[in-house]
Design an enzyme around this catalytic site. Structure first.
Site, mmCIF file in Angstrom:
data_model
loop_
_atom_site.group_PDB
_atom_site.id
_atom_site.type_symbol
_atom_site.label_atom_id
_atom_site.label_comp_id
_atom_site.label_asym_id
_atom_site.label_seq_id
_atom_site.Cartn_x
_atom_site.Cartn_y
_atom_site.Cartn_z
ATOM 1 N N ARG A 88 0.702 -1.423 0.173
ATOM 2 C CA ARG A 88 0.021 0.007 -0.001
ATOM 3 C C ARG A 88 0.845 1.332 -0.086
ATOM 4 O O ARG A 88 0.355 2.371 -0.179
ATOM 5 C CB ARG A 88 -1.032 0.097 1.251
ATOM 6 N N LYS A 141 9.254 -0.741 2.292
ATOM 7 C CA LYS A 141 8.489 0.126 3.357
ATOM 8 C C LYS A 141 9.363 0.780 4.772
ATOM 9 O O LYS A 141 9.076 1.615 4.994
ATOM 10 C CB LYS A 141 7.089 -0.867 3.904
ATOM 11 N N GLU A 164 -7.340 -13.552 14.362
ATOM 12 C CA GLU A 164 -7.159 -12.583 13.048
ATOM 13 C C GLU A 164 -8.594 -11.989 12.689
ATOM 14 O O GLU A 164 -9.509 -12.767 12.666
ATOM 15 C CB GLU A 164 -6.279 -13.271 12.138
ATOM 16 N N ASN A 180 37.000 32.676 -5.743
ATOM 17 C CA ASN A 180 37.721 31.506 -5.069
ATOM 18 C C ASN A 180 37.960 30.367 -5.803
ATOM 19 O O ASN A 180 38.933 29.654 -5.424
ATOM 20 C CB ASN A 180 37.154 31.286 -3.786
ATOM 21 N N ASN A 193 1.392 1.776 6.998
ATOM 22 C CA ASN A 193 1.065 0.795 5.641
ATOM 23 C C ASN A 193 0.663 1.580 4.310
ATOM 24 O O ASN A 193 0.720 1.129 3.290
ATOM 25 C CB ASN A 193 -0.041 0.270 6.138
ATOM 26 N N ARG A 199 26.651 28.030 4.316
ATOM 27 C CA ARG A 199 27.059 26.573 3.984
ATOM 28 C C ARG A 199 28.178 25.946 4.643
ATOM 29 O O ARG A 199 28.706 26.620 5.584
ATOM 30 C CB ARG A 199 27.488 26.706 2.466
ATOM 31 N N GLY A 252 -5.696 -8.359 14.965
ATOM 32 C CA GLY A 252 -5.814 -9.437 15.793
ATOM 33 C C GLY A 252 -6.465 -9.305 17.151
ATOM 34 O O GLY A 252 -5.996 -8.261 17.810
ATOM 35 N N GLN A 287 13.594 -14.038 4.797
ATOM 36 C CA GLN A 287 12.553 -14.979 4.808
ATOM 37 C C GLN A 287 11.880 -15.041 3.222
ATOM 38 O O GLN A 287 11.292 -13.789 2.846
ATOM 39 C CB GLN A 287 11.396 -14.315 5.799
HETATM 40 C C1 UD1 Z 1 -0.315 -8.481 12.668
HETATM 41 C C2 UD1 Z 1 -0.853 -9.612 13.695
HETATM 42 C C3 UD1 Z 1 -2.264 -9.015 14.195
HETATM 43 C C4 UD1 Z 1 -1.837 -7.705 14.802
HETATM 44 C C5 UD1 Z 1 -1.200 -6.771 13.811
HETATM 45 C C6 UD1 Z 1 -0.784 -5.517 14.493
HETATM 46 C C7 UD1 Z 1 -0.526 -11.678 12.908
HETATM 47 C C8 UD1 Z 1 -0.974 -12.947 12.155
HETATM 48 N N1 UD1 Z 1 -1.364 -10.752 13.047
HETATM 49 O O1 UD1 Z 1 -1.319 -8.409 11.624
HETATM 50 O O2 UD1 Z 1 -2.835 -9.978 15.219
HETATM 51 O O3 UD1 Z 1 -3.263 -7.011 15.219
HETATM 52 O O4 UD1 Z 1 -0.239 -7.435 13.306
HETATM 53 O O5 UD1 Z 1 -0.352 -4.576 13.466
HETATM 54 O O6 UD1 Z 1 0.786 -11.845 13.267
HETATM 55 N N2 UD1 Z 1 5.868 -9.977 8.071
HETATM 56 C C9 UD1 Z 1 7.123 -10.618 7.753
HETATM 57 N N3 UD1 Z 1 6.880 -11.792 7.013
HETATM 58 C C10 UD1 Z 1 5.464 -12.152 6.759
HETATM 59 C C11 UD1 Z 1 4.645 -11.380 7.000
HETATM 60 C C12 UD1 Z 1 4.713 -10.271 7.755
HETATM 61 O O7 UD1 Z 1 8.322 -10.202 7.952
HETATM 62 O O8 UD1 Z 1 5.575 -13.180 6.196
HETATM 63 C C13 UD1 Z 1 6.173 -8.764 8.857
HETATM 64 C C14 UD1 Z 1 5.729 -7.201 8.276
HETATM 65 O O9 UD1 Z 1 6.729 -6.873 7.337
HETATM 66 C C15 UD1 Z 1 5.295 -6.441 9.389
HETATM 67 C C16 UD1 Z 1 4.909 -7.630 10.419
HETATM 68 O O10 UD1 Z 1 5.504 -8.713 10.079
HETATM 69 O O11 UD1 Z 1 6.410 -5.837 9.651
HETATM 70 C C17 UD1 Z 1 3.508 -7.630 10.437
HETATM 71 O O12 UD1 Z 1 2.798 -8.118 9.467
HETATM 72 P P1 UD1 Z 1 1.466 -7.613 8.689
HETATM 73 O O13 UD1 Z 1 1.025 -8.255 7.503
HETATM 74 O O14 UD1 Z 1 1.591 -6.173 9.050
HETATM 75 O O15 UD1 Z 1 0.540 -8.253 9.986
HETATM 76 P P2 UD1 Z 1 -0.929 -8.004 10.120
HETATM 77 O O16 UD1 Z 1 -1.702 -8.659 9.092
HETATM 78 O O17 UD1 Z 1 -1.286 -6.354 10.218
HETATM 79 MG MG MG Z 2 0.081 -4.777 9.837
#
Ligand code: UD1
Ligand code: MG
Length: 466
Positions: free
Chosen positions: A16, A23, A159, A395, A232, A342, A145, A81
Site C-alpha cells: 500500500r 516500506k 485474526e 575563489n 502501511n 554553507r 487480531g 524470509q
Molecule cells: C499482525 C498480527 C495482528 C496484529 C497486527 C498489529 C499476525 C498473524 N497478525 O497482523 O494480530 O493485530 O499485526 O499490527 O501476526 N511480516 C514478515 N513476514 C511475513 C508477514 C509479515 O516479516 O511473512 C512482517 C511485516 O513486514 C510486518 C509484520 O510482520 O512488519 C506484521 O505483518 P502484517 O502483515 O502487517 O500483519 P498484520 O496482518 O497487520
Molecule cells: Mg500490519
C-alpha cells in the site's frame, strides 16, 4: 534478569505504500522507520538483535548495518524470509539466531514510535517465564487480531479475517509486540499450521498453543495508540509524522522553548535548546542543531548541522546547512532574511549577514558585516570588516580553490571582485567596482577599475530619416 534477544520483523512488502523503496526504509522524522525500531532495541541493552528481511532485503540490510556503524553498535544478525508465508513463518526463520536461555522480544519494523519504557514493562510482565502480549483498545479494531479472553485469562488471538461476528466486537487488539521465552517460542513455532482464512502461518497462533500447554499468557494493555501504530500507506506515514513532531514540539515546550505553532514545526534529527529560545512557524531542523540562550529563529528557516550561540537572531527564510563540516553562528549575530550559510561558515560574535548573502568555508571575526547580495567563499575575514553589497570572492579558478584574507577594519566597496589568492591589508579601503587581483596595502585606498571619463555635450545617436 534473563537476557533479551530482539527480533525485528521487516520482510513484508508494504504494497500500500506504492513505492519502490522497501516500506521500512521510508522516513519518519528524517530517519527510516526501521531506524527508530533498532534505536529503541539498542536503548534496551538487549543481548542480541535479529532482523528478518525479505522484500528489498539487500537494501534493508545495508541500511541497518550503516545505522549500527553510525551508532557504534554491533551489527545485527540478518535472516531472510523468502517467500513470505506469514508472521509465524517469519519468526521461524529467526530460530537459529535465538539462544534457548533468553527471552525473545518481537518488534515490527514498521511500527516506529514504541517507547523503550513500554517494552521494558512488557519484559517485566514476561519475567523470563511467560508469554506477554502488548495490547491496546481501539475505537475501530478492523483488521487487527483480537485478544480473546475468558474472564481475565487470555485464550487466543483471532485474526480479523478469521473472527466471528462476536469476536469482531472485541476492541482489545494485539499490537504486534510480544515477549516470550525463546525455548517456549521454538516449541510453539514448530507446531504452527496455515489452515486459516489467509493460508498463512500466524505468529499469533502461539497463544492458543501456550494455553493448550498450560503455560501462562498475559496481556499488557496500554492506552497510547501512537506507540503501536504501524505504517502501511503514505497517509498513515504522514499522520504518524505529525504525531511524532507534536511529541517533539511538546517536549521542547515543556523545557521552555516557545514554538509559535507546534503544528508547523519539524525536527529531523537532534535539536538542543537552551533557555528562552523562540521559534516562529514553518521551521525545519535537520541533523544536529543547537540553539543557545535567547536565540530567535524567524519563520520559514531550514537549519541543519549548526551551532547557534546565545542571543543570535536568524531572520525569516534563511537556509543553513553545515553538512559534515558544520556551521557556527556567534553570540548576538544577525543572519538573514534570505541568507545562506554553507559548510564551514564560522561567524563570530555580532557578525551581520544580510539578505542574499552566501557564506561557505569562511571565518568572519567579531563584528564583521556582509549585508547585501554577496558571496564569501574560502575567506578569512577580520574584525569589523564591512563587505560591500554585491561583492564576490572569486575563489575558484576552474580547477582549484584559493583563499581570500581580508584583514581587520577593511571596507570592501560595493560590487568588488576579490580574485583569490589575495590579501587585503588591515584598515584598507577597496573602491567600489574594483577587480582586486593583487594584495592591497594596509590603510590604503585600492581602486582597480577604469577611470571615469566625461565627454561634454555628448550627442546621442539619432534615427536616420526613412
Ligand atoms: C499482525 C498480527 C495482528 C496484529 C497486527 C498489529 C499476525 C498473524 N497478525 O497482523 O494480530 O493485530 O499485526 O499490527 O501476526 N511480516 C514478515 N513476514 C511475513 C508477514 C509479515 O516479516 O511473512 C512482517 C511485516 O513486514 C510486518 C509484520 O510482520 O512488519 C506484521 O505483518 P502484517 O502483515 O502487517 O500483519 P498484520 O496482518 O497487520
Ligand atoms: Mg500490519
Amino acid at each position: 534478569m534473563t537476557a533479551v534477544d530482539v527480533v525485528v520483523m521487516a520482510a513484508g512488502k508494504g504494497t500500500r505504500m506504492k513505492s519502490r523503496l522497501p516500506k521500512v526504509l521510508h522516513r519518519l522524522g528524517g530517519k527510516p522507520l526501521i531506524g527508530h525500531v533498532v534505536d529503541t532495541a539498542w536503548q534496551l541493552q538487549a543481548r542480541g538483535l535479529v532482523v528478518i528481511t525479505g522484500h528489498g532485503a539487500a537494501e534493508v540490510e545495508s541500511a541497518v548495518a550503516h545505522m549500527a556503524t553510525a551508532a557504534q553498535q554491533a551489527a545485527p544478525a540478518f535472516v531472510r524470509q523468502e517467500p513470505q508465508l506469514g508472521t509465524g513463518h517469519a519468526v521461524q526463520q529467526a530460530v537459529p539466531a535465538l539462544p534457548d536461555d533468553g527471552v525473545a522480544l518481537i518488534l515490527n519494523g514498521d511500527v516506529p514510535l514504541v517507547q523503550p519504557q513500554t517494552l521494558q514493562r512488557l519484559l517485566e510482565r514476561c519475567d523470563g517465564k511467560r508469554l506477554a502480549l502488548l495490547s491496546v483498545t481501539m475505537p475501530d479494531p478492523t483488521g487487527y487480531g483480537r485478544i480473546v479472553r475468558t474472564g481475565d485469562a487470555v485464550q487466543s488471538i483471532v485474526e480479523h479475517k478469521d473472527a466471528s461476528e462476536a469476536q469482531r466486537a472485541i476492541r482489545e487488539v494485539y499490537t504486534g509486540f510480544m515477549a516470550v521465552p525463546s525455548a517456549l517460542l521454538k516449541r510453539w513455532l514448530a507446531r504452527l499450521t496455515n489452515d486459516n482464512a489467509q493460508g498463512e502461518y500466524y505468529l499469533t497462533d502461539i497463544v492458543k498453543l501456550a494455553v493448550a500447554d498450560g503455560e501462562e499468557v498475559v496481556a499488557l494493555a496500554i492506552d497510547d495508540q501512537v506507540q503501536v501504530d504501524g505504517v502501511n500507506s503514505p497517509v498513515q506515514l504522514a499522520e504518524l509524522e505529525r504525531a511524532y513532531q507534536l511529541r517533539r514540539a511538546r517536549a521542547l515546550m515543556e523545557q521552555g522553548v516557545r514554538i509559535a505553532d507546534p503544528a508547523r514545526f519539524d525536527v529531523r534529527g537532534e535539536l538542543a535548546c537552551a533557555g528562552d529560545v523562540e521559534i516562529d512557524v514553518n521551521c525545519v531542523f535537520e541533523g544536529r542543531v543547537s540553539l543557545g540562550e535567547g536565540v530567535r529563529i524567524g519563520a520559514n528557516c531550514v537549519i541543519a548541522n549548526a551551532r547557534i550561540a546565545a542571543g543570535a537572531v536568524i531572520h525569516p527564510f534563511t537556509h543553513i546547512d553545515g553538512e559534515s563540516a558544520g556551521v557556527e553562528v556567534g553570540e548576538g549575530a544577525l543572519v538573514g532574511p534570505f541568507a545562506r550559510l554553507r559548510p564551514g561558515a564560522q561567524l563570530g560574535a555580532e557578525v551581520h549577514i544580510g539578505n542574499f548573502v552566501e557564506v561557505k568555508n569562511s571565518t568572519l571575526a567579531r563584528g564583521a558585516k556582509a549585508n547585501h547580495l554577496a558571496y564569501l567563499g574560502d575567506a578569512t575575514v577580520g574584525e569589523r570588516v564591512n563587505y560591500g553589497a554585491g561583492s564576490i570572492t572569486a575563489n575558484y579558478d576552474g580547477a582549484n580553490k584559493h583563499r581570500t584574507v581580508i584583514e581587520a577594519d577593511v571596507h570592501v566597496g560595493s560590487n568588488s571582485v576579490l580574485v583569490a589568492p589575495v590579501t587585503l591589508g588591515a584598515g584598507g579601503t577597496v573602491g567600489a567596482g574594483s577587480v582586486i587581483t593583487k594584495d592591497t596595502q594596509p590603510g590604503a585606498l585600492s581602486v582597480a577599475r577604469g577611470r571615469q571619463a566625461g565627454i561634454a555635450d555628448w550627442q546621442r545617436p539619432k534615427k536616420k530619416p526613412k
